[in-house]
Design a protein around this motif. Structure first.
Motif, PDB file in Angstrom:
ATOM      1  N   ARG A 134       0.792  -1.554   0.275  1.00  0.00           N
ATOM      2  CA  ARG A 134      -0.475   0.063  -0.310  1.00  0.00           C
ATOM      3  C   ARG A 134       0.445   0.770  -0.269  1.00  0.00           C
ATOM      4  O   ARG A 134       0.273   2.001  -0.422  1.00  0.00           O
ATOM      5  N   SER A 135       2.063   1.074   0.682  1.00  0.00           N
ATOM      6  CA  SER A 135       3.112   2.715   0.615  1.00  0.00           C
ATOM      7  C   SER A 135       3.220   3.312  -0.823  1.00  0.00           C
ATOM      8  O   SER A 135       3.836   4.143  -0.827  1.00  0.00           O
ATOM      9  N   ARG A 136       3.126   2.074  -2.233  1.00  0.00           N
ATOM     10  CA  ARG A 136       3.084   2.184  -3.022  1.00  0.00           C
ATOM     11  C   ARG A 136       2.041   3.293  -4.096  1.00  0.00           C
ATOM     12  O   ARG A 136       2.515   3.575  -5.152  1.00  0.00           O
ATOM     13  N   LEU A 137       1.673   3.162  -3.069  1.00  0.00           N
ATOM     14  CA  LEU A 137       0.167   4.301  -3.572  1.00  0.00           C
ATOM     15  C   LEU A 137       0.604   5.986  -3.104  1.00  0.00           C
ATOM     16  O   LEU A 137      -0.694   5.909  -2.880  1.00  0.00           O
ATOM     17  N   SER A 138       1.625   5.979  -2.807  1.00  0.00           N
ATOM     18  CA  SER A 138       1.313   7.137  -1.414  1.00  0.00           C
ATOM     19  C   SER A 138       1.016   7.986  -2.455  1.00  0.00           C
ATOM     20  O   SER A 138       0.686   8.913  -2.178  1.00  0.00           O
ATOM     21  N   ARG A 139       1.476   8.808  -3.662  1.00  0.00           N
ATOM     22  CA  ARG A 139       1.401   9.532  -5.024  1.00  0.00           C
ATOM     23  C   ARG A 139      -0.719   9.966  -4.276  1.00  0.00           C
ATOM     24  O   ARG A 139      -0.759  10.859  -5.147  1.00  0.00           O
ATOM     25  N   SER A 140      -0.466   8.777  -4.973  1.00  0.00           N
ATOM     26  CA  SER A 140      -1.890   8.239  -5.352  1.00  0.00           C
ATOM     27  C   SER A 140      -2.590   9.454  -4.036  1.00  0.00           C
ATOM     28  O   SER A 140      -3.727   9.485  -4.237  1.00  0.00           O
ATOM     29  N   GLN A 141      -2.190   8.143  -3.100  1.00  0.00           N
ATOM     30  CA  GLN A 141      -2.910   8.457  -1.544  1.00  0.00           C
ATOM     31  C   GLN A 141      -3.149  10.505  -1.724  1.00  0.00           C
ATOM     32  O   GLN A 141      -4.114  11.097  -1.140  1.00  0.00           O
ATOM     33  N   ASN A 142      -1.815  10.905  -1.607  1.00  0.00           N
ATOM     34  CA  ASN A 142      -1.879  12.735  -1.647  1.00  0.00           C
ATOM     35  C   ASN A 142      -2.526  13.314  -2.517  1.00  0.00           C
ATOM     36  O   ASN A 142      -3.822  14.487  -2.154  1.00  0.00           O
ATOM     37  N   THR A 143      -2.932  12.708  -3.711  1.00  0.00           N
ATOM     38  CA  THR A 143      -3.895  14.096  -4.540  1.00  0.00           C
ATOM     39  C   THR A 143      -5.609  13.420  -4.472  1.00  0.00           C
ATOM     40  O   THR A 143      -5.963  14.198  -4.644  1.00  0.00           O
ATOM     41  N   LEU A 144      -5.651  11.936  -4.482  1.00  0.00           N
ATOM     42  CA  LEU A 144      -7.077  11.868  -4.024  1.00  0.00           C
ATOM     43  C   LEU A 144      -7.278  11.340  -2.880  1.00  0.00           C
ATOM     44  O   LEU A 144      -8.556  12.448  -2.336  1.00  0.00           O
ATOM     45  N   GLY A 145      -7.191  10.305  -2.177  1.00  0.00           N
ATOM     46  CA  GLY A 145      -7.253  10.376  -0.795  1.00  0.00           C
ATOM     47  C   GLY A 145      -7.871  11.500  -0.381  1.00  0.00           C
ATOM     48  O   GLY A 145      -8.854  12.109   0.411  1.00  0.00           O
ATOM     49  N   LYS A 146      -6.485  11.991   0.205  1.00  0.00           N
ATOM     50  CA  LYS A 146      -6.007  13.044   1.447  1.00  0.00           C
ATOM     51  C   LYS A 146      -6.800  14.050   0.388  1.00  0.00           C
ATOM     52  O   LYS A 146      -6.897  15.657   1.759  1.00  0.00           O
ATOM     53  N   GLY A 147      -6.479  14.687  -0.794  1.00  0.00           N
ATOM     54  CA  GLY A 147      -7.008  15.260  -1.428  1.00  0.00           C
ATOM     55  C   GLY A 147      -8.324  16.241  -1.338  1.00  0.00           C
ATOM     56  O   GLY A 147      -9.378  17.362  -0.365  1.00  0.00           O
ATOM     57  N   LEU A 148      -9.348  15.026  -0.937  1.00  0.00           N
ATOM     58  CA  LEU A 148     -10.605  14.526  -1.252  1.00  0.00           C
ATOM     59  C   LEU A 148     -11.399  15.443   0.714  1.00  0.00           C
ATOM     60  O   LEU A 148     -11.951  15.371   0.906  1.00  0.00           O
ATOM     61  N   LEU A 149     -10.476  14.111   1.179  1.00  0.00           N
ATOM     62  CA  LEU A 149     -10.893  14.700   2.961  1.00  0.00           C
ATOM     63  C   LEU A 149     -10.522  16.104   3.559  1.00  0.00           C
ATOM     64  O   LEU A 149     -11.175  16.592   3.688  1.00  0.00           O
TER      65      LEU A 149
END
Length: 401
Positions: free
Chosen positions: A105-120
């Protein structure tokens, strides 16, 4: 009278003798033409020595008889059983596939920052005005979720936020998680159909355009299957790229999978047919066929891909047709997907290069486009970085804890 006749004869003889001498003398006095000039002197090369000629003056040396000549000692002969044979390469044991996506799951860090954390972050604002909702839409579109899925998600979030009232970070995270999982879908069958049949192995056809990592994905998929206890035969039907067969064979050797290959530039359908035939004779569980990376604009090559599938089906139906797509190509990958779906019946999607990208939403878009589930995702360059796709674990990786 006789005396007179004799004198006349003598006189005639003398006259003839004198006349002949004059003629000869006149012929001798005639001048001869000048002799041609003498040819230049040519120095002939020295004669080459012939058999039997001595190259030089022999020297006086003592001669030995054959009995006096000392022969070299014979080297000791090593028995065949004592010869050191090269060691067979040690087979690798792939990581188990269960829970692999969670470990990566750590490999998705950039997607996490852009999509998930941005939406939250946007949903956590005290006042959600139209400008905020437009920003939410922009994040989803930038992540390649697609226009229609984005509009559906935003509308559902609007309704649920209005009903929810007070929004704590935990509530928002749970809300977003539920809606993203619903958008990806949980009803699709994401299992790989690799169960062998009574008389033949399961056959998996791997297709895709150049540069998507198709051959590498085929090799990694062999590791996934071996990790799950399956025996695998690889078919190197990409005969147009010189290094493709070597690359696939290297992947196979690492896990003990045999590779069937043909001559460079040979008939891909023939190689695919032989690979399935070899899988039947060996009693293998699965045969993986790696096809050439065909440009979706080349109609003739796409027709040839259809021929490969038809030839394989002489042994029996193809169990899986996996389309490999590069997640970084975004919406361009959907154009490729449509063309491939017209030639062969795609049963599953493999998304590669999903690590370190802000394009995690392509999972939603490509499924909507084809009506086919994403079954595997590539999250890195490591040998065991190909993971079965799990919607819940994927969304958790996107939005974080």
């Amino acid at each position: 009278m006789e005396t007179v006749i004799l004198a006349v004869i003598i006189a005639l003889v003398a006259f003839v003798a004198v006349g002949g001498g004059l003629v000869v003398g006149s012929r001798r006095k005639k001048r001869l033409p000048p002799a041609p000039p003498a040819a230049p002197t040519v120095t002939e090369p020295p004669a080459e020595p012939h058999i039997g000629d001595e190259a030089e003056v022999p020297r006086d040396e003592p001669r030995r008889t054959i009995e006096e000549v000392e022969l070299p000692e014979a080297l000791p002969r090593t028995p065949p059983e004592a010869l050191e044979l090269p060691e067979a390469p040690e087979l690798e044991i792939p990581e188990p596939t269960e829970g692999r996506l969670v470990r990566l799951r750590s490999r998705l860090s950039r997607s996490q920052n852009t999509l998930g954390k941005g939406l939250l972050s946007l949903l956590s604002r005290e006042h959600l005005d139209e400008e905020t909702w437009e920003e939410i839409e922009d994040i989803l579109l930038t992540a390649d979720v697609g226009v229609t899925p984005t509009q559906e998600l935003v509308e559902r979030l609007r309704q649920r936020v209005k009903v929810l009232g007070t929004r704590t970070p935990a509530d928002l995270r749970q809300l977003l998680r539920e809606e993203l999982i619903a958008l990806i879908g949980t009803d699709s069958d994401r299992t790989l159909h690799t169960e062998s049949h009574e008389e033949r192995p399961a056959v998996v056809l791997v297709v895709g355009v150049n540069g998507t990592g198709k051959t590498t994905t085929t090799g990694k998929l062999a590791r996934v299957l071996v990790a799950d206890g399956r025996s695998v035969v690889l078919g190197a039907a990409d005969t147009f790229r010189a290094a493709a067969a070597d690359q696939l064979q290297t992947w196979g050797e690492r896990v003990g999978a045999r590779t069937v290959r043909g001559p460079e530039g040979g008939d891909p359908a023939s190689v695919a047919f032989d690979a399935v035939k070899e899988g039947i004779s060996e009693g293998a569980d699965v045969v993986l066929i790696d096809t050439a990376g065909r440009l979706h604009t080349k109609t003739g090559l796409m027709d040839e891909l259809g021929k490969v599938k038809r030839v394989i089906e002489k042994h029996g139906p193809v169990d899986e047709v996996l389309l490999v797509l590069d997640a970084t190509t975004g919406q361009n990958g959907l154009v490729q997907a449509r063309v491939f779906a017209e030639v062969v019946d795609i049963t599953g999607i493999v998304l590669t290069k999903l690590d370190g990208t802000a394009k995690g939403g392509i999972v939603v878009a490509v499924q909507r486009e084809l009506g086919v589930p994403v079954k595997l995702v590539g999250l890195g360059e490591g040998a065991d970085d190909l993971a079965p796709f799990e919607p819940g674990a994927f969304v958790d990786a996107l939005i974080g804890d």
